[in-house]
Design a protein around this motif. Sequence first.
Motif, PDB file in Angstrom:
ATOM      1  N   LEU A   1      53.680  28.857  18.963  1.00 32.46           N
ATOM      2  CA  LEU A   1      54.443  30.102  18.881  1.00 32.46           C
ATOM      3  C   LEU A   1      53.624  31.175  18.165  1.00 32.46           C
ATOM      4  O   LEU A   1      53.595  32.338  18.586  1.00 32.46           O
ATOM      5  CB  LEU A   1      55.760  29.868  18.135  1.00 32.46           C
ATOM      6  N   ALA A   2      52.951  30.787  17.097  1.00 32.96           N
ATOM      7  CA  ALA A   2      52.142  31.743  16.332  1.00 32.96           C
ATOM      8  C   ALA A   2      50.989  32.284  17.169  1.00 32.96           C
ATOM      9  O   ALA A   2      50.628  33.468  17.061  1.00 32.96           O
ATOM     10  CB  ALA A   2      51.613  31.076  15.057  1.00 32.96           C
TER      11      ALA A   2
ATOM     12  N   ARG B   1      59.465  38.943  11.943  1.00 38.37           N
ATOM     13  CA  ARG B   1      59.241  40.286  12.496  1.00 38.37           C
ATOM     14  C   ARG B   1      58.186  40.230  13.603  1.00 38.37           C
ATOM     15  O   ARG B   1      58.361  40.839  14.673  1.00 38.37           O
ATOM     16  CB  ARG B   1      58.795  41.236  11.377  1.00 38.37           C
ATOM     17  N   LEU B   2      57.100  39.504  13.364  1.00 43.25           N
ATOM     18  CA  LEU B   2      56.063  39.360  14.389  1.00 43.25           C
ATOM     19  C   LEU B   2      56.620  38.688  15.638  1.00 43.25           C
ATOM     20  O   LEU B   2      56.242  39.036  16.766  1.00 43.25           O
ATOM     21  CB  LEU B   2      54.893  38.549  13.837  1.00 43.25           C
ATOM     22  N   CYS B   3      57.505  37.721  15.444  1.00 44.59           N
ATOM     23  CA  CYS B   3      58.125  37.022  16.561  1.00 44.59           C
ATOM     24  C   CYS B   3      58.943  37.997  17.416  1.00 44.59           C
ATOM     25  O   CYS B   3      58.817  38.038  18.637  1.00 44.59           O
ATOM     26  CB  CYS B   3      59.006  35.894  16.028  1.00 44.59           C
ATOM     27  N   HIS B   4      59.771  38.806  16.772  1.00 44.71           N
ATOM     28  CA  HIS B   4      60.614  39.758  17.504  1.00 44.71           C
ATOM     29  C   HIS B   4      59.780  40.827  18.200  1.00 44.71           C
ATOM     30  O   HIS B   4      60.190  41.349  19.246  1.00 44.71           O
ATOM     31  CB  HIS B   4      61.628  40.399  16.556  1.00 44.71           C
ATOM     32  N   GLN B   5      58.622  41.136  17.649  1.00 41.31           N
ATOM     33  CA  GLN B   5      57.771  42.154  18.252  1.00 41.31           C
ATOM     34  C   GLN B   5      57.092  41.690  19.543  1.00 41.31           C
ATOM     35  O   GLN B   5      56.473  42.491  20.247  1.00 41.31           O
ATOM     36  CB  GLN B   5      56.714  42.632  17.253  1.00 41.31           C
TER      37      GLN B   5
ATOM     38  N   ALA C   1      41.418  34.761  16.001  1.00 48.88           N
ATOM     39  CA  ALA C   1      41.636  35.932  16.848  1.00 48.88           C
ATOM     40  C   ALA C   1      40.445  36.881  16.731  1.00 48.88           C
ATOM     41  O   ALA C   1      40.062  37.262  15.621  1.00 48.88           O
ATOM     42  CB  ALA C   1      42.924  36.641  16.441  1.00 48.88           C
ATOM     43  N   LEU C   2      39.902  37.272  17.868  1.00 45.55           N
ATOM     44  CA  LEU C   2      38.733  38.150  17.888  1.00 45.55           C
ATOM     45  C   LEU C   2      39.029  39.398  18.712  1.00 45.55           C
ATOM     46  O   LEU C   2      39.349  39.304  19.894  1.00 45.55           O
ATOM     47  CB  LEU C   2      37.534  37.407  18.489  1.00 45.55           C
TER      48      LEU C   2
ATOM     49  N   ARG D   1      50.271  38.691  21.372  1.00 48.70           N
ATOM     50  CA  ARG D   1      51.125  39.792  21.814  1.00 48.70           C
ATOM     51  C   ARG D   1      51.270  40.890  20.773  1.00 48.70           C
ATOM     52  O   ARG D   1      51.797  41.967  21.075  1.00 48.70           O
ATOM     53  CB  ARG D   1      52.483  39.239  22.238  1.00 48.70           C
ATOM     54  N   ASN D   2      50.822  40.612  19.556  1.00 50.91           N
ATOM     55  CA  ASN D   2      50.795  41.657  18.535  1.00 50.91           C
ATOM     56  C   ASN D   2      49.425  42.304  18.412  1.00 50.91           C
ATOM     57  O   ASN D   2      49.150  43.014  17.447  1.00 50.91           O
ATOM     58  CB  ASN D   2      51.247  41.098  17.184  1.00 50.91           C
TER      59      ASN D   2
END
Length: 261
Positions: free
Chosen positions: A84-85, A211-215, A117-118, A91-92
């Motif tokens: 999920l992360a 918050r990151l999840c909802h975004q 993440a790059l 997506r963020n």
Amino acid sequence: MQILVANRFDKEAFVLLRRHGIIAATPANLFGREIADALNELTSVLANAASSLFDTERFEELFSTLGKIHGATNQLRGTLFEYLAAKMAERNGLGAIWMNRIFTAPDKRKAEVDIFALRHNHSVTAVECKGYSPRATIPDDLFKRWLQYNVPVAYKAMRDHPDYKNLPIGFEFWSTAPISEASMNLYEKAKSELNESRYTIALRGPRDVMRLCHQTYDQSLIDAFEKHFMLEDGTIPPDSRPPKALPPPSFEGATEEEWDI
């Protein structure tokens, strides 16, 4: 007693194992056909996840089935949160995503990064994931190892890598459960003393992660997160949790000597 578990054994391997006193077992032998089938499908689901085809709804079904194995729920919750992360990070806008990267520093020490993440020619973000029950508290030793070992070792490895050595590097700790007050104090002290021209650190507690999840605006992802990482009443745990208070001592039935009279 030693047990080797595999989906199948040929006759020669089976005989050799028995000769050395090792039990050959299959998941179906140990857990039954339903669990064995679920384990096989979980392998397929996670393999697809590596290709950005993670099926959160099917993982939910497998989570329920495999939860019948004693102790499996906690391990599955951690695995679920990592995937999920990874979706949240992608997506963020954190960039291209790799999972479970091992970095080796010049001194040969190794550190694993759960999510790497790059953003090409822009930045690097390394995320540590801890998917715990919201009622739990992240163990101090896990947080301390991330802060004092994983971060500096991975940093040295990245600075030695030709593709990353000139990019800003950030390390983040994403957690679905609070850390302790002691860990929070350790984090705040480290952050205040850190030379941020080298790298940065950030704590993303349950509220930030939600918050990151909802975004992501991905309802299946949001539903999976809320089901496994929020309290039953829908509340989100705090970033840190004080130690549990000890119950007051009981003097019922105490003698005069114990009262020190």
